[in-house]
Design an enzyme around this catalytic site. Structure first.
Site, mmCIF file in Angstrom:
data_model
loop_
_atom_site.group_PDB
_atom_site.id
_atom_site.type_symbol
_atom_site.label_atom_id
_atom_site.label_comp_id
_atom_site.label_asym_id
_atom_site.label_seq_id
_atom_site.Cartn_x
_atom_site.Cartn_y
_atom_site.Cartn_z
ATOM 1 C CB THR A 159 -15.178 -30.311 33.633
ATOM 2 O OG1 THR A 159 -14.004 -30.034 34.405
ATOM 3 C CG2 THR A 159 -16.053 -31.305 34.386
ATOM 4 C CE LYS A 200 -15.162 -26.053 33.157
ATOM 5 N NZ LYS A 200 -14.118 -26.182 34.200
ATOM 6 C CE LYS A 230 -6.482 -31.330 29.577
ATOM 7 N NZ LYS A 230 -7.728 -32.019 29.830
ATOM 8 N NE ARG A 231 -2.882 -28.757 39.501
ATOM 9 C CZ ARG A 231 -2.877 -28.653 40.828
ATOM 10 N NH1 ARG A 231 -3.886 -28.070 41.458
ATOM 11 N NH2 ARG A 231 -1.872 -29.108 41.549
ATOM 12 C CG HIS A 244 -14.800 -36.670 41.630
ATOM 13 N ND1 HIS A 244 -15.468 -35.879 40.723
ATOM 14 C CD2 HIS A 244 -15.523 -36.639 42.759
ATOM 15 C CE1 HIS A 244 -16.546 -35.379 41.299
ATOM 16 N NE2 HIS A 244 -16.615 -35.821 42.537
ATOM 17 C CE LYS A 252 -5.303 -33.649 34.853
ATOM 18 N NZ LYS A 252 -6.754 -33.726 34.609
#
Ligand code: 6GP
Length: 832
Positions: free
Chosen positions: A673, A677, A565-566, A374, A571
């Site tokens: 993911t 969504k 998100k985290r 992952h 990111k």
């Protein structure tokens, strides 16, 4: 008077739980009985939690019959079971999801209403089991939903953390962590199985001996033993009778007190032992990706893996199965390397505990395991110091050395003379301090290795696991992630679900490919109008929640631009912040600047020890403070940090988004993911060619996606050629002004130190290449703005996003795993 159910949505609604009185009256009676007999309250004296618990038990009753029938099926020897081993399952609240899957939502809502209860208030009472950090744990939960929905016999195995992911509070702009006491008021969804327990050993030494046939054997004489107790949670599929098990293990002391110590008067010593044992499942490590070297974490991993494998072996023997055929009864998936020690543990169980020879045991092991990777982040690839590992698991260390010896022989055979390759592929990293490389163990001990998006799998093959790919290409395959449309569309976005179902019927919920049929309505103005109405309603709901949680007023008619998100530098939440500051600067320069009104919403937790991530949260809140109160801005821009982003809050966030920010540095996000969504709920994506963004763009069409930025290849070659962030800084005046705003202390009451670690990191290192992507990001945001100003065009794009997202259902992903890796078939469950 008994009211019968009016609309039976599918055959699955009939005779749920073996009741013959599937009536509102029956539900009401059961509910009242639970208030009285389970909670021990008169209705008048029942608290909100009593009422929630009673309703949860009422619904659980409806699951149990299916559950028992499913478990009976699992007990057939000719059936192959999927075991999904994961250190994390981020399930989210159960009640509403179970009602939807049962087809009882409307009836229960009405029953509650007739009892004078608002079902939303009861939903709200549920504490979510936050037994995961982010993507990996939530994916495991989506996969459990799909496995049950596709009628695949499956077990999830994991850890029953007493404290899940911490609750996040924002105080003075900073993240503050609070322990997550999710079990405080009881958990009606689990059933304790105190009779299903296993002993798990740690430490000590090994000892060779000869068995009765005179064969060389090894026994492990452990230093201490802990007991694992099973707790089962039913996982019901959507409108089917399959109800699988999630079995989570809790650690307990073998004896409540160490009697010997107790008898010699060492009371505290005896209690210590108990506390030490129970520590193992106390708390989830709150790090999203890299966790290195923590002994307790390694103990957690072995603890749950050993319990789970012992459980499978017990079940299999109970069925009279011959262990040499174990892999035809169980397909075990390793959710990243956290359970990878299972490879050595299964070998130990087969060889040491069950007298199998090495070769057949190895064949069984390899045929049983599959491994999903992952992450591409090198620092997140798990490795354990050999000393730590061997101290805790002396027998496993020997087994790993033996696996490695045999494996490296094969490598030498295939690549004679290539000792560099041998060193690179070894299960033991010997380049400095010695480490056990868990990803290598997982690759060698599995018959299938997969990444979670096409790009990710390609990069695994070309970079991270290249040597393994070259030696055994047949093991590698891609399984692009998916998410469950039940939780993330039906449950989260009832308005949109109704609108879609009204047009194309409800089969899309289990066959989301059918959403394509929406395409033909894309030019229907009335439909588009309805589409916008639903979105606006969702935005109003989120606006209310934002006001409640943060006190900030936001305008539902502005563009909702969301990144949840985290928190992680890769990111790039801070790239989003740079854009906000750039817009702010334009307004400050010219208050008449025609900016498209936007609400920027952030959410996500930072690992408590992640200094930069926590500073980024502070930066977001500091920018919010200034922008939200500036009279030149005059409400046209708003910035919100939504505290405590979790599965429960996510329900209100994804459906309210206009724009989804998926802006990681290319080559860093394995899949993502959240991107799926958002898009399934009609948000358009601004994103890089990273993870599953690539495939989302392919599906929805390049013209319905705002692409920008470096490709993974660009990133690699820039890095190779010596990336100089300063060059981008010098050549872009707007970027300079943005950075200057931050470093001048403008957002920190004149404090120039507060954000200097962030600014310095950008100017002098910029590992994640924000400065290189800044210009392209600004351009793409300009295109977003243009598109948004044309609401008809935007709506069209939004509809097409939803219509074309079918591929990203976790049902599709699970079908692929079943066919290519697990070789399992559906086993429909009948109730009679
Ligand atoms: C995450 C990845 O970062 C994310 O891109 C992916 O969508 C998700 O897994 C599900 O596949 N990885 C983790 O959370 C993690 O801990 C070791 O990886």
């Amino acid at each position: 008077m008994v009211k019968r159910f009016e609309a039976r949505q599918s055959a699955a609604d009939v005779c749920v739980g073996g009741r013959s009185d599937m009536s509102l009256e029956g539900l009401r009676r059961t509910f009242r009985e639970h208030v009285f007999y389970t909670q021990g309250r008169f209705p008048m004296g029942a608290s909100r939690n009593d009422l929630y618990m009673a309703l949860a038990y009422t619904v659980r009753d409806q699951l149990l019959h299916r559950w028992i029938r499913t478990v009976e099926q699992l007990g057939r020897e000719d059936i192959k079971i999927v075991s999904y081993l994961s250190a994390e399952f981020l399930l989210g609240p159960h009640l509403e999801n179970n009602l939807i899957n049962l087809g009882l939502y409307e009836d229960v809502r009405r029953t509650a209403e007739e009892e004078g209860l608002d079902i939303q208030v009861l939903f709200d009472q549920e504490e979510e089991p936050g037994l995961g950090n982010g993507g990996l744990g939530r994916l495991a939960a989506c996969y459990l939903d799909s496995l049950a929905t596709l009628e695949i016999p499956a077990m999830g195995y994991g850890i029953r953390y007493e404290f899940g992911i911490f609750d996040q509070e924002i105080r003075d702009g900073w993240q503050v962590e609070h322990t997550d006491q999710w079990l405080r008021l009881g958990n009606p969804w689990e059933i304790a199985r105190p009779e299903i327990t296993y002993h798990v050993n740690f430490g000590g030494r090994t000892e060779p001996y000869e068995d009765e046939q005179g064969r060389y054997r090894v026994r492990w004489i452990p230093y201490r033993t802990v007991k694992g107790v099973a707790y089962d949670t039913p996982i019901l599929g959507y409108r089917v009778n399959t109800c699988n098990l999630l079995r989570l293990w809790k650690a307990e002391a073998v004896e409540s007190f160490e009697f010997e110590a107790f008898n010699v008067g060492d009371y505290y010593g005896a209690v210590d032992q108990k506390i030490y044992s129970e520590n193992i499942t106390k708390v989830l490590y709150p790090n999203d990706e890299p966790i290195q070297g923590k002994q307790l974490r390694l103990e957690q991993q072995y603890f749950f893996v050993s319990c789970s494998l012992q459980d499978m072996v017990r079940i299999y023997k109970l069925l009279g199965g011959d262990l040499s055929r174990f892999s035809s009864h169980f397909a075990i998936q390793l959710n990243d390397t956290h359970p990878a020690i299972g490879v050595a543990e299964l070998m130990r169980l087969l060889v040491d505990e069950n007298g199998m020879d090495w070769e057949p045991a190895w064949e069984v092991t390899c045929n049983t395991f599959g491994y999903t990777n992952h992450t591409l982040l090198p620092e997140a690839l798990e490795k354990w110091p050999v000393d730590l590992f061997a101290g805790l698991f002396p027998r496993h260390m020997e087994i790993i050395y033996e696996i490695n010896r045999r494996f490296l022989d094969e490598v030498r055979n295939r690549f004679p003379g290539d000792e560099d390759r041998v060193a690179r592929m070894s299960l033991i990293d010997e380049s400095g301090e010695r480490y056990v490389r868990m990803a290598h163990l997982a690759c060698v001990g599995s018959h299938a290795v997969n990444g979670v998006a096409e790009l990710h799998t390609r990069l695994l093959k070309e970079e991270v696991l290249r040597d393994f790919y070259e030696m055994m290409p047949e093991k590698f395959n891609n399984k692009t992630n998916g998410v469950t449309p039940r939780r993330f569309v039906v449950l989260s976005n009832p308005g949109l679900s109704r609108l879609i179902t009204g047009k194309i019927g409800e089969t899309w919920v289990s066959r989301p490919e059918e959403l394509r049929r929406l395409e033909k309505f894309v030019d229907d103005p009335a439909f588009r109008e309805e589409w916008r109405r639903v979105k606006l309603e969702n935005k109003k709901n989120l606006a209310r929640l934002i006001r409640e949680r943060t006190g900030i007023e936001v305008d539902p008619s502005s563009m909702f631009d969301i990144q949840v998100k985290r928190l992680h530098e890769y990111k790039r939440q801070h790239l989003n912040v740079l854009h906000i500051i750039a817009l702010y600067n334009r307004i400050k320069q010219d208050p008449a600047y025609d900016v498209c009104p936007r609400t920027f919403i952030f959410g996500g937790k930072a690992a408590p020890g992640y200094f930069m991530a926590k500073r980024i949260i502070k930066l977001i809140n500091s920018v919010a403070d200034v922008v939200n109160h500036d009279s030149d801005v005059n409400g046209r821009l708003k910035v919100v940090f939504f505290p405590d982003f979790n599965v429960k809050n996510a329900k209100f966030i994804y459906p309210a988004a206009d724009l989804s920010e998926q802006i990681s540095t290319a080559g860093k996000e394995a899949s993502g993911t959240g991107n799926m969504k958002f898009s399934m709920n009609g948000a358009l994506t601004i994103g890089t060619l990273d993870g599953a963004n690539v495939e989302i763009r392919e599906e929805v069409g390049a013209e319905n996606f705002f692409l920008f930025g470096l490709t993974a290849e660009d990133v690699t070659s820039l890095q190779k050629n010596g990336y100089q962030p300063m060059e981008y800084y010098r050549s872009n005046p707007e970027l300079q002004a943005v950075i200057e705003r931050i470093s001048s202390g403008y957002f920190s009451n004149g404090d120039q130190e507060l954000f200097s670690p962030l600014v310095d990191s950008l100017l002098f290192h910029d590992t994640f290449m924000l400065l290189a992507d800044f210009g392209a990001y600004m351009d793409a945001q300009r295109q977003v703005e243009e598109a948004y100003r044309d609401q008809e065009r935007w709506t069209r794009m939004s509809i097409l996003n939803v219509a074309r997202m079918g591929k990203f259902s976790s049902d599709r992903a699970i079908r692929e795993y079943c066919k290519d890796i697990w070789k399992v078939e559906p086993v429909p469950v009948t109730l009679e």
